[in-house]
Motif scaffolding. Structure first.
Motif, PDB file in Angstrom:
ATOM      1  N   GLU A  92      45.800  17.013  65.917  1.00 21.52           N
ATOM      2  CA  GLU A  92      45.319  18.191  65.194  1.00 21.52           C
ATOM      3  C   GLU A  92      44.311  17.761  64.131  1.00 21.52           C
ATOM      4  OE1 GLU A  92      46.004  21.276  65.831  1.00 21.52           O
ATOM      5  OE2 GLU A  92      47.925  21.299  66.913  1.00 21.52           O
ATOM      6  N   LEU A  93      43.309  18.594  63.948  1.00 15.56           N
ATOM      7  CA  LEU A  93      42.315  18.331  62.909  1.00 15.56           C
ATOM      8  C   LEU A  93      42.980  18.447  61.535  1.00 15.56           C
ATOM      9  CD1 LEU A  93      39.446  17.701  63.658  1.00 15.56           C
ATOM     10  CD2 LEU A  93      38.786  20.023  62.975  1.00 15.56           C
ATOM     11  N   ASN A  94      43.746  19.529  61.368  1.00 15.79           N
ATOM     12  CA  ASN A  94      44.514  19.720  60.139  1.00 15.79           C
ATOM     13  C   ASN A  94      45.975  19.949  60.541  1.00 15.79           C
ATOM     14  OD1 ASN A  94      45.791  20.521  57.838  1.00 15.79           O
ATOM     15  ND2 ASN A  94      44.418  22.242  57.375  1.00 15.79           N
ATOM     16  N   PRO A  95      46.806  18.889  60.461  1.00 13.36           N
ATOM     17  CA  PRO A  95      48.184  18.998  60.959  1.00 13.36           C
ATOM     18  C   PRO A  95      48.991  20.099  60.258  1.00 13.36           C
ATOM     19  CG  PRO A  95      47.605  16.727  60.456  1.00 13.36           C
ATOM     20  CD  PRO A  95      46.509  17.571  59.906  1.00 13.36           C
ATOM     21  N   GLN A  96      48.583  20.462  59.025  1.00 14.63           N
ATOM     22  CA  GLN A  96      49.325  21.525  58.332  1.00 14.63           C
ATOM     23  C   GLN A  96      48.981  22.909  58.866  1.00 14.63           C
ATOM     24  OE1 GLN A  96      48.416  20.734  54.262  1.00 14.63           O
ATOM     25  NE2 GLN A  96      49.935  19.096  54.125  1.00 14.63           N
ATOM     26  N   ILE A 125      49.129  22.708  69.060  1.00 13.39           N
ATOM     27  CA  ILE A 125      50.570  22.909  69.285  1.00 13.39           C
ATOM     28  C   ILE A 125      51.051  23.968  68.292  1.00 13.39           C
ATOM     29  CG2 ILE A 125      52.846  21.850  69.330  1.00 13.39           C
ATOM     30  CD1 ILE A 125      51.499  19.198  69.949  1.00 13.39           C
ATOM     31  N   ILE A 126      51.344  25.138  68.840  1.00  9.84           N
ATOM     32  CA  ILE A 126      51.716  26.275  68.006  1.00  9.84           C
ATOM     33  C   ILE A 126      53.244  26.372  67.944  1.00  9.84           C
ATOM     34  CG2 ILE A 126      51.493  28.782  67.753  1.00  9.84           C
ATOM     35  CD1 ILE A 126      48.854  27.154  67.570  1.00  9.84           C
ATOM     36  N   THR A 127      53.759  26.541  66.724  1.00  9.05           N
ATOM     37  CA  THR A 127      55.196  26.738  66.580  1.00  9.05           C
ATOM     38  C   THR A 127      55.536  28.194  66.843  1.00  9.05           C
ATOM     39  OG1 THR A 127      55.375  24.992  64.930  1.00  9.05           O
ATOM     40  CG2 THR A 127      57.119  26.654  64.941  1.00  9.05           C
ATOM     41  N   ILE A 178      55.741  26.518  56.809  1.00  6.69           N
ATOM     42  CA  ILE A 178      54.645  26.900  55.911  1.00  6.69           C
ATOM     43  C   ILE A 178      53.390  27.151  56.743  1.00  6.69           C
ATOM     44  CG2 ILE A 178      53.105  26.050  54.086  1.00  6.69           C
ATOM     45  CD1 ILE A 178      55.548  24.680  52.830  1.00  6.69           C
ATOM     46  N   GLY A 179      53.176  26.284  57.742  1.00  6.81           N
ATOM     47  CA  GLY A 179      52.026  26.446  58.629  1.00  6.81           C
ATOM     48  C   GLY A 179      52.053  27.781  59.364  1.00  6.81           C
ATOM     49  N   THR A 180      53.196  28.133  59.936  1.00  7.14           N
ATOM     50  CA  THR A 180      53.247  29.390  60.696  1.00  7.14           C
ATOM     51  C   THR A 180      53.135  30.593  59.766  1.00  7.14           C
ATOM     52  OG1 THR A 180      55.653  29.291  60.659  1.00  7.14           O
ATOM     53  CG2 THR A 180      54.575  28.490  62.637  1.00  7.14           C
ATOM     54  N   ALA A 181      53.728  30.470  58.562  1.00  6.16           N
ATOM     55  CA  ALA A 181      53.629  31.589  57.610  1.00  6.16           C
ATOM     56  C   ALA A 181      52.175  31.794  57.189  1.00  6.16           C
ATOM     57  CB  ALA A 181      54.511  31.321  56.390  1.00  6.16           C
ATOM     58  N   LEU A 182      51.460  30.686  56.972  1.00  3.72           N
ATOM     59  CA  LEU A 182      50.043  30.806  56.597  1.00  3.72           C
ATOM     60  C   LEU A 182      49.236  31.416  57.741  1.00  3.72           C
ATOM     61  CD1 LEU A 182      49.479  27.470  54.683  1.00  3.72           C
ATOM     62  CD2 LEU A 182      49.141  29.771  53.772  1.00  3.72           C
ATOM     63  N   VAL A 185      63.610  31.787  61.257  1.00  6.33           N
ATOM     64  CA  VAL A 185      62.983  33.114  61.311  1.00  6.33           C
ATOM     65  C   VAL A 185      63.069  33.802  59.953  1.00  6.33           C
ATOM     66  CG1 VAL A 185      63.026  35.352  62.448  1.00  6.33           C
ATOM     67  CG2 VAL A 185      63.525  33.288  63.755  1.00  6.33           C
ATOM     68  N   LEU A 186      64.256  33.737  59.341  1.00  4.24           N
ATOM     69  CA  LEU A 186      64.424  34.363  58.026  1.00  4.24           C
ATOM     70  C   LEU A 186      63.537  33.669  56.999  1.00  4.24           C
ATOM     71  CD1 LEU A 186      68.267  35.008  57.595  1.00  4.24           C
ATOM     72  CD2 LEU A 186      66.508  36.532  58.456  1.00  4.24           C
TER      73      LEU A 186
END
Lengths: 230, 519
Positions: free
Chosen positions: A207-211, A216-218, B366-370, B398-399
């Protein structure tokens, strides 16, 4: 896409949702069959030979989960995409475990839905002869030569990292549950923390920006998905 | 059932047959004989009868009328036998002795009657004092009780312990119904007709009526100024053992005290219910106001934009049409967020939040929330700082993602364009602390304690995207359900933004995976 109309079955008890899907999928080259109940869905699936099913889980007669169970029980490998609601992660995981191919969460964007349908259809075709090179948004994975390029620079992956990425590439665009990935990569009874650690390491490398991952999408509470932009 | 202070059983009537009283009466006369033997040489034989009289009175005072009669008769016989010529016979030779014996008998009987009367009065007085004491303790106990059930139980206990009678309480309930409670475990079936007679006695007109007999029970009304609240029924076999006046008075007194306590408890319950209803009403009206505002506003925009597109679409150029469509999308997403918040709140209030804990990578969430709040945070820089030493946490992903989304949504609402929203996660000795910090106006200090309350909306700021007043309340609810703490503070410099922190104790840290299961 060829000029052929792909038969698709929409199963939802809400007429507005069926109307929306009929209108927007017809222009995308699908021939849309509609069912408002689970029994109708099973009947149409048996007679009209749809190539993909969009299935709402909350049906008035048979639970959507049971529709999946019955379809898979007859040996049908028909791609099933679940239309689920927010907060029902358990329902999603259960549907996926029973053999659903993917899900979208209502309310969904049309682009997202169409990407899911295409991914599901692609994988049915791929089962006959998979493409060996995956390429999306600066990431290139060659499955036969076991090579990963990020913006044209080769990166080295550990065995487990490669196993995970390979699995995601084979099912690119499709969600894979934690359970499925762990089973494929490690076998039974492995702590989910390993998966998370390896995914974190993998992201550091590709990933370019791992954050803010773009590949890879969660899928929170469900699993991971490799985004396929091509 | 436990009873804090057992009430002693109070005897209701003087015991009828005490064989030891009669035996001791005989013994007292024997003692009188001995005493008289000692005294008669000194005081003269004519005064021996006084010695016997003393013993007769003593028996009367101690053992009551029956034994003292026996003592009187025995004394007459003993006097005659031992002290009157011819001695050691029951023959009375001297007529004056006959007169003496006659007088002695009369005096003994009269004095023993008087003494026995005094005794029984003393006993009655003691009994009344004990009953008064028991009733006083009962009333004190009642005054401490606040639960209806405890009160009913205490009342039935009291009837059982003071009268050794099984009781049944029938209480008036709403809508012409009744509730029944019996002492102990036994269930009592009462004839429906009897029951309707008892129920009829609770009306205001019938309220003056005293206890009444219905079926196998004797019912005492629980009287208040608003009519009868119910009745205490006691079971007694009417033919063989009717209730004495004393018993009726006692049950009546218990019933009256119970009625006062019952009225107090019922009023308190009513008051609580009224207060809760008022609070509910306030929340409902706030919710309605919020619903009508937060649902109608986006719907108005969507309807306006859609009708404009359909009816005048050809008048707009492509950019304007896209602008309208984008607005529809934004507003629909806003609606979806609001409805999502309502559902989360409803789940929280219904107690339906059951976290599904698993080891999660907070950085990932944090990544998915952003990602989910990308659209809201347009025009705002986001900066993420995650401690590389951060352990995984046992959370419901999820919460917790929803908590982060709500915090970011809130930050986006107040962050000025071009400012930075900082998201951090760090390990501080034994805690993991996550933070979301904006550069908005901050929170008025007076409101810091209310930020997480339902329907709180800050009066500060320009209200550019009025919040629903639910997002932060949901954060608090979810974080609590996950075992963490959420707090807010303003940044040190005035008007420089709000700083939200969520902290999880060591207990929430995921244990390192077992080596044996290592890959």
């Amino acid at each position: 896409m060829s000029a052929r109309y792909i038969p698709l079955l929409v199963v939802d008890d809400d007429p507005a949702m069926r109307r929306l899907l009929r209108t927007s999928l017809t222009v995308q080259g699908y021939r849309v069959f509609e069912a408002a109940t689970g029994s109708e869905a099973l009947e149409i699936a048996g007679h009209q030979a749809p190539e993909v099913i969009l299935l709402d889980l909350g049906l008035p007669d048979i639970d959507g989960i049971d529709v999946i169970r019955r379809l898979r029980g007859t040996g049908s490998m028909l791609p099933i995409i679940v239309l689920s609601s927010r907060g029902d992660e358990q329902g999603k995981v259960e549907a996926l475990d029973l053999g659903a191919d993917d899900y979208v969460t209502k309310p969904f964007g049309m682009a997202e839905l169409i990407a899911r349908i295409r991914a599901a259809l692609r994988h049915r075709l791929q089962e006959q002869g998979a493409e060996s090179v995956f390429s999306s948004d600066g990431l290139e994975v060659d499955l036969t030569r076991r090579r990963v390029l990020v913006r044209e620079t080769e990166v080295k992956l550990s065995n487990k990292e490669w196993d995970i990425l390979r699995l995601l590439v084979i099912h690119s665009g499709k969600v894979l549950t934690h359970r499925v990935i762990m089973q494929e990569v490690w076998g039974p009874n492995v702590d989910v923390q390993y998966l998370r650690i390896y995914v974190r390491q993998l992201r550091q490398k590709i990933e370019l920006n791992p954050q803010r991952p773009r590949h890879i999408i969660t899928e929170t509470g469900v699993g991971y998905r490799l985004r396929s932009a091509g | 059932m436990t009873q804090a202070e057992p009430t002693p059983s109070v005897p209701m009537a003087a015991p009828a047959w005490e064989p030891e009283g009669y035996a001791l009466a005989a013994a007292a006369v024997a003692a009188g004989v001995l005493c008289a033997f000692v005294i008669s040489p000194i005081a003269g034989p004519e005064n021996t009868n006084l010695v016997f009289l003393v013993f007769v009175i003593a028996v009367a005072v101690r053992y009551g009328l029956g034994p003292s009669f026996l003592a009187s008769v025995l004394s007459v016989l003993a006097l005659n036998f031992f002290y009157m010529a011819p001695v050691y016979t029951f023959v009375v030779a001297d007529p004056t002795n006959l007169v003496t014996l006659l007088f002695f008998t009369v005096v003994a009987l009269v004095t023993s009657h008087l003494a026995a009367l005094a005794r029984s009065q003393a006993i009655a007085a003691r009994m009344r004092a004990e009953q008064a004491e028991a009733l006083y303790r009962f009333s004190r106990r009642l005054s401490e009780l606040v639960q209806l059930d405890e009160l009913l139980e205490a009342t039935l206990d009291q009837v059982t312990s003071m009268l050794s009678l099984a009781g049944v309480l029938i209480l008036r309930d709403e809508g012409g119904k009744y509730r029944m409670r019996t002492s102990g475990e036994q269930s009592v079936s009462i004839d429906p007709i009897d029951l309707s007679v008892v129920q009829a006695s609770w009306s205001r007109e019938m309220n003056e009526r005293e206890a009444m007999r219905v079926g196998g029970h004797f019912y005492f009304p629980l009287r208040t100024s608003h009519g009868g609240l119910g009745s205490i029924g006691v079971k007694r076999d009417w033919a063989t053992a009717p209730l004495t006046g004393e018993e009726r008075k006692l049950i009546g007194a218990i019933a009256d005290q119970a009625a006062v306590a019952l009225e107090r408890v019922l009023l308190a319950t009513e008051r609580d219910e009224a207060r809760m209803a008022a609070e509910k009403e306030r929340l409902r009206s706030t919710l309605l106001a919020s619903l009508s505002h937060d649902l109608k506003t986006p719907l108005a925009s969507i309807t306006g934009a859609v009708t404009a597109l359909r009816q005048y679409g050809q008048l707009y150029d492509a950019a304007a049409r896209d602008d309208l469509a984008a607005m529809i999308q934004d507003e629909a997403e806003r609606l979806a967020r609001f409805v999502g918040n309502l559902l989360d709140m409803a789940r929280l209030e219904a107690g339906g939040v059951r976290p599904r804990l698993e080891a999660v990578d907070v950085g990932d969430l944090i990544g998915t929330a952003l990602q989910r709040t990308e659209g809201l945070l347009q025009g705002v820089e986001t900066h993420v700082a995650i401690d590389p030493e951060l352990p995984m946490l046992n959370l419901d992903p999820v919460l917790f993602e929803q908590v982060l989304v709500n915090l970011l949504d809130n930050a986006a609402r107040y962050a000025p364009p071009g400012s930075t929203v900082e998201v951090g996660a760090e390990l501080r000795s034994d805690r993991v602390v996550l933070s979301v910090t904006d550069e908005g106006p901050g929170i008025p200090p007076a409101d810091l304690g209310r930020v997480f309350d339902k329907f709180y909306r800050s009066e500060n700021g320009d209200r550019k995207r009025g919040g629903t007043g639910l997002g932060l309340a949901i954060c608090r609810g979810f974080v609590a359900a996950l075992g963490g703490d959420i707090a807010v503070a303003n940044r040190a410099a005035p008007d420089s933004g709000a700083h939200f922190t969520i902290s999880f104790p060591q207990g929430a840290f995921a244990l390192p995976p077992q080596e044996s299961a290592a890959p």
